[in-house]
Design a protein around this motif. Structure first.
Motif, PDB file in Angstrom:
ATOM      1  N   LEU A   1      49.872  35.742  45.557  1.00 49.30           N
ATOM      2  CA  LEU A   1      49.225  34.432  45.526  1.00 49.30           C
ATOM      3  C   LEU A   1      50.213  33.267  45.468  1.00 49.30           C
TER       4      LEU A   1
ATOM      5  N   LEU B   1      50.162  30.057  47.939  1.00 52.35           N
ATOM      6  CA  LEU B   1      49.693  28.769  47.412  1.00 52.35           C
ATOM      7  C   LEU B   1      50.755  27.685  47.580  1.00 52.35           C
TER       8      LEU B   1
ATOM      9  N   SER C   1      40.554  35.502  46.531  1.00 54.89           N
ATOM     10  CA  SER C   1      40.397  35.210  45.108  1.00 54.89           C
ATOM     11  C   SER C   1      39.539  33.955  44.931  1.00 54.89           C
TER      12      SER C   1
ATOM     13  N   GLU D   1      40.122  31.349  42.077  1.00 57.46           N
ATOM     14  CA  GLU D   1      41.389  30.617  41.983  1.00 57.46           C
ATOM     15  C   GLU D   1      41.065  29.126  42.103  1.00 57.46           C
TER      16      GLU D   1
END
Length: 114
Positions: free
Chosen positions: A45, A49, A75, A78
């Motif tokens: 992640l 991101l 996800s 998130e």
């Protein structure tokens, strides 16, 4: 700088280099490093991101949207990805599409209006 510079080193070294570029507001260079890194570890992640944030800050909004949608698909809880997706859509003039993502981000972060 040539392309070898952006892909040189271990994943940890490239992650550190990308963070340095990002912190120096060299978002396009951070994205160049992160693109390869995300390709190698698409399930992680943090690099994805940071890549989305790099695209957002360098006004590559279509690419930012693609990365953010990928994150929220994997996800959905998130919250920061939901927030960034909402802001990216707003910045593209797509406020009605952004609203559900912004509401969900607020709910997930516990930021409820009084």
């Amino acid at each position: 700088m040539n392309d070898a510079y952006y892909s040189h080193g271990t994943a940890a070294e490239r992650w550190a280099r990308a963070r340095l570029f990002f912190d120096a507001k060299e978002y396009d260079k951070a994205a160049r490093v992160l693109t390869g890194l995300v390709g190698e570890v698409p399930e992680q992640l943090a690099p994805r991101l940071l890549l989305a944030r790099s695209y957002y800050h360098s006004a590559q909004l279509g690419k930012a949207e693609t990365e953010l949608r990928s994150i929220v698909e994997r996800s959905p809880v998130e919250y920061y990805a939901q927030l960034m997706l909402g802001r990216t859509l707003e910045r593209q003039g797509r406020s009605s599409e952004a609203a559900p993502h912004l509401r969900l981000a607020a709910a997930l972060s516990g930021d409820f209006p009084d």
